[in-house]
Design an enzyme around this catalytic site. Structure first.
Site, mmCIF file in Angstrom:
data_model
loop_
_atom_site.group_PDB
_atom_site.id
_atom_site.type_symbol
_atom_site.label_atom_id
_atom_site.label_comp_id
_atom_site.label_asym_id
_atom_site.label_seq_id
_atom_site.Cartn_x
_atom_site.Cartn_y
_atom_site.Cartn_z
ATOM 1 N N ARG A 15 42.647 16.747 -27.500
ATOM 2 C CA ARG A 15 43.049 15.920 -28.617
ATOM 3 C C ARG A 15 42.299 16.291 -29.851
ATOM 4 O O ARG A 15 41.943 15.636 -30.549
ATOM 5 C CB ARG A 15 43.000 14.338 -28.187
ATOM 6 C CG ARG A 15 43.781 13.425 -29.153
ATOM 7 C CD ARG A 15 44.938 13.872 -29.251
ATOM 8 N NE ARG A 15 45.750 14.008 -27.814
ATOM 9 C CZ ARG A 15 47.149 14.297 -27.810
ATOM 10 N NH1 ARG A 15 47.917 14.761 -28.878
ATOM 11 N NH2 ARG A 15 47.700 14.496 -26.771
ATOM 12 N N ASP A 16 41.903 17.413 -30.055
ATOM 13 C CA ASP A 16 41.395 18.188 -31.402
ATOM 14 C C ASP A 16 41.795 19.370 -31.568
ATOM 15 O O ASP A 16 42.988 19.669 -31.228
ATOM 16 C CB ASP A 16 39.852 17.894 -31.362
ATOM 17 C CG ASP A 16 39.186 17.733 -32.664
ATOM 18 O OD1 ASP A 16 39.854 18.202 -33.382
ATOM 19 O OD2 ASP A 16 38.401 16.761 -32.673
ATOM 20 N N GLU A 17 41.081 20.242 -32.265
ATOM 21 C CA GLU A 17 41.685 21.500 -32.574
ATOM 22 C C GLU A 17 42.368 22.378 -31.547
ATOM 23 O O GLU A 17 41.733 22.546 -30.293
ATOM 24 C CB GLU A 17 40.667 22.415 -33.222
ATOM 25 C CG GLU A 17 39.869 21.842 -34.345
ATOM 26 C CD GLU A 17 40.725 21.191 -35.558
ATOM 27 O OE1 GLU A 17 41.802 21.801 -35.597
ATOM 28 O OE2 GLU A 17 40.019 20.577 -36.151
#
Ligand SMILES: *[C@@H]1O[C@H](CO)[C@@H](O)[C@H](O)[C@H]1NC(C)=O
Ligand SMILES: *[C@@H]1O[C@H](CO)[C@@H](O)[C@H](O)[C@H]1NC(C)=O
Ligand SMILES: *[C@@H]1O[C@H](CO)[C@@H](O)[C@H](O)[C@H]1NC(C)=O
Length: 437
Positions: free
Chosen positions: A211-213
């Site tokens: 849930r990030d890059e």
């Protein structure tokens, strides 16, 4: 048939080399790296409580002493408590066919490869994996892998799971080829898949869940080609966050598929200075992302400076749908009022909303192709909104079999996936998995 295959290879090489400034990957093929430095001969054992020292010893006492060597971790399960910095290897490979599970708790990086030249890190079975068990020490433990100042190298056919922090970082360097990877982190921020910066790197055929890059470019970078990326419940890919002294140019992202991300793509900064220019975002499919095409130069904390100049950036052939296009625009260009964006070009960009209503936003943004972009150039105008209907070129975007419906809980162990063989609807991977060769 033979001719077709050759033509295909030629087409792929031409496509890659037009963007890249030269060849990528190790200069010596694996077949000429014949000295095996097996961790089992350097104090390691299958089932070990800490394979770290054996990796370090095999590197120092074998790889560094023999040009053309392979640091070998055979199939089997290993724990790892002490992190290793592998500095200065030349003409070598790291064949990681085991499953290494983090048990140490220090910060830093489980494996830090520094100044490697003519280097290949891979799994011959396409099943080698690092299991970070980040759920046990969320955001206080290590990142899994960082390759710093690598030259003429590749990283492929490996699996990275649940890093306590970021998964893979390519830090400067040149002529890297990064491909056939599966990265599966928790459904939580701080779980970056690949962060990359440097010169003349080719990233292709990568799947990221987190849930990030997803695959994100940072400063400084030039001549990067990033393609066939599957962000399978992820934060989504980005360029940024950009702050001071930005010099990023000649970047292509193409054939990027994002299912359930924070955005189809984001350029993010706040204040700062320097330039991001000559970028092409081609063939994007996104489904169920929060934001769509998202340029935001007022994102999070401000750096000193009036803003990073964004110029000559083309978005071509996009088909996507956001969750709620009134709450979060399918297309927004929120540019720095002190340094307006110029040359933002939309070509066949069809972004829509599941709710059947959408509002695009523009601020200090100039370019062509519609939405609320102003044509030409000029001052930093204040935010304008534009109610939009369904774009005529919008078609319910294609999907991938096996899209994840949700991410993985940050508080439970995450299973190790296998590496897919396709990463974008309708396209095969560019190089076969090592295990299929
Ligand atoms: C990297 O490879 C290129 C050939 O592709 C070669 O010209 C260059 O010298 C290599 N760099 C180093 C530092 O060995
Ligand atoms: C704009 O960027 C494209 C790559 O997307 C490049 O081919 C072109 O030369 C650039 N134009 C200028 C004027 O630099
Ligand atoms: C993406 O989702 C599919 C379907 O659930 C799954 O098989 C695959 O392993 C996922 N990829 C990653 C990297 O977790």
């Amino acid at each position: 048939m033979f001719i077709t295959a050759l033509t295909l290879v030629a087409a792929i090489c031409a496509g890659a080399s037009a963007q890249l400034t030269g060849r990528v990957g190790p200069t010596t093929p694996l077949s000429q790296k014949t000295k095996v430095c097996n961790v089992l001969n350097y104090g390691g054992s299958v089932g070990s409580n800490d394979i770290g020292p054996a990796i370090g010893s095999a590197f120092t006492n074998c790889v560094l002493k023999n040009s053309g060597s392979v640091l070998y971790v055979p199939p089997g399960n290993y724990n790892m408590q002490t992190w290793q910095t592998l500095n200065g290897g030349n003409n070598w490979a790291f064949q990681m066919d085991g499953v290494i599970t983090r048990t140490g708790t220090a910060g830093g990086h489980m494996i830090l490869v520094n100044n490697a030249n003519n280097f290949e890190m891979f799994s011959s079975t396409s099943a080698g994996a690092f299991q970070g068990h980040g759920y046990q020490i969320r955001n206080t433990g290590p990142r899994i892998l960082r390759i710093v100042n690598g030259i003429n190298f590749s990283l492929h056919d490996l699996i990275f799971v649940d890093s306590p922090a970021f998964h893979v970082i390519i830090d400067h360097g040149s002529n890297g080829e990064i491909y056939n990877l599966a990265i599966r982190g928790a459904n939580l921020g701080g779980s970056d898949g690949i962060d990359i910066w440097g010169s003349n790197h080719w990233v292709h055929d990568v799947e990221v869940t987190n849930r990030d890059e997803c695959v994100t470019v940072k400063n400084p970078s030039n001549n990067l080609l990033i393609e066939r990326i599957w962000c399978n419940q992820s934060g989504g890919s980005a360029i940024g966050s950009l702050s001071n002294g930005i010099n990023i140019h000649d970047i292509i992202y193409r054939n990027i598929y994002t299912n359930g991300g924070n955005q189809a793509f984001m350029i993010k900064s706040n204040g700062g200075d320097g330039t991001l220019r000559n970028v092409l975002f081609q063939n994007f499919i996104s489904r169920g992302t929060a934001y769509g095409l998202d340029v935001n130069q007022y994102w999070e904390t401000a750096a000193s400076g009036n803003g990073v100049q964004l110029t000559n950036i083309t978005f071509q052939n996009w088909d996507g749908i956001v969750v709620d296009g009134v709450q979060r625009p399918p297309i927004q260009f929120i540019c720095a009022t002190g340094v307006p964006c110029t040359g933002m070009n939309l070509q066949n960009v069809n972004m829509w909303s599941s709710t059947g209503k959408a509002v695009n936003k523009c601020q200090a943004a100039y370019g062509t192709g519609g939405s609320c972009l102003k044509s030409g150039s000029g001052g930093g105008y204040a935010q304008v909104t534009l109610n939009v209907g369904q774009p005529s070129g919008y078609s319910t975007p294609q999907s991938m079999p096996g899209d994840l419906a949700a991410g993985f809980s940050p508080t439970a162990a995450i299973p190790i996936p296998s590496i897919p063989t396709s990463f974008y609807p309708g396209l095969p991977q560019i190089s076969p998995l090592a295990r299929n060769k």
